[in-house]
Design a protein around this motif. Sequence first.
Motif: not given
Length: 323
Positions: A37-41, A47-49, A151-152
Motif C-alpha cells: 500500500x506504500x508503493x508509489x511512483x 518505489x516499493x518501500x 501515504x508517502x
Amino acid sequence: MSGHVIALCGGVGGAKLAFGLTRILPPDDLTLVVNTGDDFVHMGLHVSPDIDTVAYTLSDLADRERGWGLAGETWTFMDQVKRLGGEGWFNLGDRDLAMHVERTRRLAERETLSEITAALTSALGIRHAVVPMSDDPVRTIVQTADGELAFQRYFVGKQCRPVATGVRFDGATAARPSPALQGALARRDVAAVIVCPSNPYLSIDPILAVPGVRAGLKALNAPVVAVSPIVGGRALKGPAAKLMLELGAEPSVTAIVCHYRGLLSGLVVDGEDADEAEALRTLGLPTLATGAVMRSDDDRIRLARETLAFAFELEPRTQRRAS
C-alpha cells in the motif's frame, strides 16, 4: 510442531521480526507477505518501500541506525536533483536507485510485481519467499484535517504532522491476492500465521483489505498471533501511537486486540505491558509477555522463536477471540 508459517509484515518492525523468522525456519516453511500500500511512483520510478525494507533487512544490507535504506548509502543523486529544482522531499540513495530502476524496467516489460520481487530478492541472496500482498495497485490514502494525502506525502513529505481522520485503500476492492499469497492460504499444512509488529492501520490493514485475505486467514486451521507494535503506550518507531489517538483509540495492547477483532488467537506483548497481558488472559485471549523490543539480531531471533513456540501451543481457530 512442523508446518508452514505465513507472516504479514511491513515497515521496520515487521522486517526485524521477519529477519528472526528466516533464521529459524527453512525457506520452504515460511511465506513473508509484505504490504504494498506504500508503493508509489516517484520521478518516474516505481518505489516499493516495505518490500525493499524487508529485502535489505533479510540480506543484512539495511542501515541499522535508520532502519530503512542501505548501509553506507550516499546521496549525490538527490543533491543534484535538489540543485536542479527537482522534487527532493523523498530521498533515493545512490545505490538504492538500482532497485527502483530495475523494478520499473521490469514492470514496463510486463513482469508482475511478484515475479520482480522474487528475482530481486534472489539476487540479494534471500532464499525465503518475500511476496507482495497483491500484484494489483493498492494505495494507502490518509484522510486528514488538511485533506486526503497519499501515504508517502503524509509519512515522508508531511512527517505525519497532519491530524488523521481516517485511512482508506484505493484500489483494494478490485485487487486480488498475489499468486504466492493465494497459494499460501490454500495450503493444508499452515501451522501458524504471525502478524508482525507493524503499524496495524498502515502496514497490516492494506493486506487485510485485499478481498479474500482476511476470510482466507480466518478459514485456516491455524492460530493467528500478533506481536504488538505498541510498548508501554508508545510506538517504538513510526506514527502508530499518534494515529491511534487521532482515530479515537488509546495506544495500548488492548487497542491492538480490538483493532484485529475476530482474527487473533493470541497476542505477544512486551514485559512492560505484563499487567495488561494478564487482563487479556482473564478475558480469554492467550497472551505472552516477553522482551518484544528488538535491539539486536539475537533479540530478533529470540522473539521469533518465542512467538512461534507460543503460536504452536495454541489450539487452532477454537482459541481465536476478539475481546
